[in-house]
Motif scaffolding. Structure first.
Motif, PDB file in Angstrom:
ATOM      1  N   ARG A  97       4.306   8.783  -3.990  1.00 27.37           N
ATOM      2  CA  ARG A  97       2.974   8.610  -4.353  1.00 27.37           C
ATOM      3  C   ARG A  97       2.385   9.594  -5.307  1.00 27.37           C
ATOM      4  N   ILE A  98       2.573  10.647  -5.080  1.00 27.29           N
ATOM      5  CA  ILE A  98       2.117  11.720  -6.088  1.00 27.29           C
ATOM      6  C   ILE A  98       2.710  11.579  -7.373  1.00 27.29           C
ATOM      7  N   ALA A  99       4.204  11.294  -7.616  1.00 26.51           N
ATOM      8  CA  ALA A  99       4.739  11.089  -8.788  1.00 26.51           C
ATOM      9  C   ALA A  99       4.531   9.820  -9.516  1.00 26.51           C
ATOM     10  N   GLY A 100       3.919   8.998  -8.717  1.00 27.58           N
ATOM     11  CA  GLY A 100       3.595   7.749  -9.410  1.00 27.58           C
ATOM     12  C   GLY A 100       4.627   7.045 -10.242  1.00 27.58           C
ATOM     13  N   ASP A 101       4.149   6.514 -11.562  1.00 27.42           N
ATOM     14  CA  ASP A 101       5.043   6.138 -12.411  1.00 27.42           C
ATOM     15  C   ASP A 101       6.323   7.063 -12.786  1.00 27.42           C
ATOM     16  N   ALA A 102       6.055   8.482 -12.830  1.00 22.06           N
ATOM     17  CA  ALA A 102       7.087   9.052 -13.013  1.00 22.06           C
ATOM     18  C   ALA A 102       8.363   9.262 -12.042  1.00 22.06           C
ATOM     19  N   TRP A 103       8.106   8.596 -10.731  1.00 27.84           N
ATOM     20  CA  TRP A 103       9.301   8.502  -9.756  1.00 27.84           C
ATOM     21  C   TRP A 103      10.625   7.920 -10.541  1.00 27.84           C
ATOM     22  N   GLN A 104      11.624   8.398 -10.340  1.00 26.33           N
ATOM     23  CA  GLN A 104      12.850   8.137 -11.014  1.00 26.33           C
ATOM     24  C   GLN A 104      13.886   7.788 -10.083  1.00 26.33           C
ATOM     25  N   GLN A 105      13.790   7.444  -8.988  1.00 27.18           N
ATOM     26  CA  GLN A 105      14.936   7.177  -8.057  1.00 27.18           C
ATOM     27  C   GLN A 105      15.155   5.606  -8.176  1.00 27.18           C
ATOM     28  N   ALA A 106      16.304   5.149  -8.519  1.00 26.01           N
ATOM     29  CA  ALA A 106      16.676   3.865  -8.835  1.00 26.01           C
ATOM     30  C   ALA A 106      16.623   2.973  -7.407  1.00 26.01           C
ATOM     31  N   PRO A 107      16.405   1.761  -7.412  1.00 24.34           N
ATOM     32  CA  PRO A 107      16.366   1.025  -6.359  1.00 24.34           C
ATOM     33  C   PRO A 107      18.091   0.810  -5.777  1.00 24.34           C
ATOM     34  N   GLY A 108      18.014   1.068  -4.578  1.00 20.71           N
ATOM     35  CA  GLY A 108      19.335   0.978  -3.801  1.00 20.71           C
ATOM     36  C   GLY A 108      19.919   2.590  -3.686  1.00 20.71           C
ATOM     37  N   GLU A 109      19.287   3.451  -4.361  1.00 19.50           N
ATOM     38  CA  GLU A 109      19.841   5.053  -4.414  1.00 19.50           C
ATOM     39  C   GLU A 109      19.650   5.536  -2.695  1.00 19.50           C
ATOM     40  N   ASP A 110      18.264   5.236  -2.340  1.00 24.15           N
ATOM     41  CA  ASP A 110      17.868   5.835  -1.101  1.00 24.15           C
ATOM     42  C   ASP A 110      18.066   7.114  -0.834  1.00 24.15           C
ATOM     43  N   LEU A 111      18.038   8.026  -1.800  1.00 23.77           N
ATOM     44  CA  LEU A 111      18.001   9.503  -1.632  1.00 23.77           C
ATOM     45  C   LEU A 111      17.072  10.084  -0.636  1.00 23.77           C
ATOM     46  N   ILE A 112      17.358  10.839   0.403  1.00 17.43           N
ATOM     47  CA  ILE A 112      16.122  11.249   1.503  1.00 17.43           C
ATOM     48  C   ILE A 112      16.092  12.672   0.735  1.00 17.43           C
ATOM     49  N   PHE A 113      16.850  13.413   0.184  1.00 18.49           N
ATOM     50  CA  PHE A 113      16.476  14.593  -0.569  1.00 18.49           C
ATOM     51  C   PHE A 113      16.829  14.395  -2.030  1.00 18.49           C
ATOM     52  N   SER A 114      15.685  14.569  -2.930  1.00 18.90           N
ATOM     53  CA  SER A 114      15.796  14.519  -3.935  1.00 18.90           C
ATOM     54  C   SER A 114      15.000  15.339  -4.779  1.00 18.90           C
TER      55      SER A 114
END
Length: 145
Positions: free
Chosen positions: A36-53
């Protein structure tokens, strides 16, 4: 980029203690706040589902992971250890708890039992402790001194 794991056994499910599962659930909650804080800057691709990023959702580089691990160890007031040493400690503790080597091999994801057994050779077993105590008793005997 996510890479394939070395062996098929690396894909196996790893049983986790409840406190670890709870910590992962907490991490997932914190990550949602980060998203939420990152907003549009969030870069995790759909399906990656990384818990630690990293803070914008991308994968953590190994050096970054080690730096974060070091910072957490320092913050906890513990003696500095490497991630590799923490893994080795896990194997040593499993041996100390007399977990069967094949079970430890599966938990540690060693492809060869010889790798696991190398860890087990560092652990002093009950027979060795008893022998050392007998030797100490003999050396402390007043009749010898």
């Amino acid at each position: 980029m996510l890479k394939d794991l070395k062996t098929e056994s690396s894909q196996a499910v790893l049983p986790l203690p409840k406190f670890c599962a709870s910590a992962l659930e907490e991490r997932r909650y914190l990550q949602e706040l980060e998203r939420r804080i990152a907003g549009d800057a969030w870069q995790q691709a759909p399906g990656e589902d990384l818990i630690f990023s990293e803070r914008h959702g991308g994968m953590i580089e190994p050096r970054g992971f080690s730096r974060t691990f070091d910072a957490l160890v320092k913050r906890a007031g513990l003696r500095r250890i490497t991630v590799r040493l923490a893994r080795h400690t896990c194997g040593t503790l499993l041996a100390f708890l007399k977990v069967h080597p094949k079970v430890a091999q599966a938990i540690l994801r060693h492809s060869q039992i010889s790798m696991t057994m190398d860890i087990y050779t560092h652990v002093v077993d009950d027979d060795q402790r008893e022998a050392a105590a007998l030797l100490a008793d003999l050396l402390e005997d007043p009749l010898l001194g």
